[in-house]
Design a protein around this motif. Sequence first.
Motif, PDB file in Angstrom:
ATOM      1  N   LEU A  42       0.841  -1.203   0.000  1.00 15.48           N
ATOM      2  CA  LEU A  42       0.000   0.000   0.000  1.00 15.48           C
ATOM      3  C   LEU A  42       0.875   1.253   0.000  1.00 15.48           C
ATOM      4  N   ALA A  43       1.914   1.269   0.814  1.00 15.29           N
ATOM      5  CA  ALA A  43       2.818   2.427   0.869  1.00 15.29           C
ATOM      6  C   ALA A  43       3.452   2.676  -0.497  1.00 15.29           C
ATOM      7  N   ASN A  86       3.689 -13.730  -7.272  1.00 15.93           N
ATOM      8  CA  ASN A  86       3.369 -13.079  -8.540  1.00 15.93           C
ATOM      9  C   ASN A  86       1.877 -13.114  -8.832  1.00 15.93           C
ATOM     10  N   ALA A  87       1.236 -14.237  -8.565  1.00 14.49           N
ATOM     11  CA  ALA A  87      -0.210 -14.337  -8.789  1.00 14.49           C
ATOM     12  C   ALA A  87      -0.953 -13.331  -7.907  1.00 14.49           C
ATOM     13  N   TYR A  88      -0.499 -13.189  -6.668  1.00 12.64           N
ATOM     14  CA  TYR A  88      -1.148 -12.259  -5.743  1.00 12.64           C
ATOM     15  C   TYR A  88      -0.974 -10.813  -6.206  1.00 12.64           C
ATOM     16  N   THR A  89       0.245 -10.450  -6.561  1.00 14.16           N
ATOM     17  CA  THR A  89       0.496  -9.053  -6.934  1.00 14.16           C
ATOM     18  C   THR A  89      -0.101  -8.694  -8.295  1.00 14.16           C
ATOM     19  N   GLU A  94      -7.206  -8.313  -6.022  1.00  9.26           N
ATOM     20  CA  GLU A  94      -6.356  -7.764  -4.960  1.00  9.26           C
ATOM     21  C   GLU A  94      -5.934  -6.329  -5.277  1.00  9.26           C
ATOM     22  N   LYS A  95      -5.689  -6.044  -6.558  1.00  9.27           N
ATOM     23  CA  LYS A  95      -5.360  -4.673  -6.944  1.00  9.27           C
ATOM     24  C   LYS A  95      -6.525  -3.739  -6.636  1.00  9.27           C
ATOM     25  N   ALA A  96      -7.743  -4.189  -6.894  1.00 13.54           N
ATOM     26  CA  ALA A  96      -8.926  -3.371  -6.614  1.00 13.54           C
ATOM     27  C   ALA A  96      -9.062  -3.101  -5.113  1.00 13.54           C
ATOM     28  N   LYS A  97      -8.795  -4.120  -4.290  1.00 13.59           N
ATOM     29  CA  LYS A  97      -8.839  -3.927  -2.836  1.00 13.59           C
ATOM     30  C   LYS A  97      -7.783  -2.914  -2.403  1.00 13.59           C
ATOM     31  N   MET A  98      -6.591  -3.026  -2.976  1.00 11.37           N
ATOM     32  CA  MET A  98      -5.507  -2.124  -2.616  1.00 11.37           C
ATOM     33  C   MET A  98      -5.836  -0.696  -3.056  1.00 11.37           C
ATOM     34  N   ARG A  99      -6.418  -0.539  -4.256  1.00  9.46           N
ATOM     35  CA  ARG A  99      -6.819   0.796  -4.712  1.00  9.46           C
ATOM     36  C   ARG A  99      -7.839   1.407  -3.761  1.00  9.46           C
ATOM     37  N   LYS A 100      -8.776   0.601  -3.306  1.00  9.75           N
ATOM     38  CA  LYS A 100      -9.799   1.084  -2.373  1.00  9.75           C
ATOM     39  C   LYS A 100      -9.152   1.538  -1.063  1.00  9.75           C
ATOM     40  N   TYR A 105      -7.051   6.062   2.301  1.00  8.48           N
ATOM     41  CA  TYR A 105      -5.923   6.726   2.950  1.00  8.48           C
ATOM     42  C   TYR A 105      -5.803   8.169   2.458  1.00  8.48           C
ATOM     43  N   LEU A 106      -5.913   8.352   1.151  1.00  5.35           N
ATOM     44  CA  LEU A 106      -5.819   9.695   0.591  1.00  5.35           C
ATOM     45  C   LEU A 106      -6.923  10.589   1.154  1.00  5.35           C
ATOM     46  N   ALA A 107      -8.155  10.096   1.138  1.00  5.73           N
ATOM     47  CA  ALA A 107      -9.284  10.876   1.644  1.00  5.73           C
ATOM     48  C   ALA A 107      -9.104  11.219   3.122  1.00  5.73           C
TER      49      ALA A 107
END
Length: 140
Positions: A42-43, A86-89, A94-100, A105-107
Amino acid sequence: MLVNQSFTRLIIASFVAAALLLSTPAFAAGLQDETKINNGLLAVGIADEIRNRCDSISARTFTALGFLNGLKREARAKGYSNDEINAYTKSNAEKAKMRKRGQAYLAQNGASTSDAASMCRLGRAEIAKRSQIGVLLRAR
């Protein structure tokens, strides 16, 4: 009777194999449950968004690569294979969860990807407090 014994052995062998697979770290708890690794990813994602949106901040590329390699080493030390990592990243879910999580965090910190000035403010604040996000960035 012989067919019945063979079938019973096959069933027992299947249960034993399943139990062994489920007891390995990679199957018992997936990478999505690895808090330290996910917080690190996330960071990196937030730092990348900041440097893409703010012209006065750039990435510390080698620092970021070293950090990502460290996360990968940690995952491998926990028993995850390179294929699992690699499958996870690369997983769209998982990318959608991380974007959320990143958007939250930004908000929470008064920033938005549609507002470059707010991303620059957040980037400078992260650099000043030397957070994990901040150490991945450099003010120009």
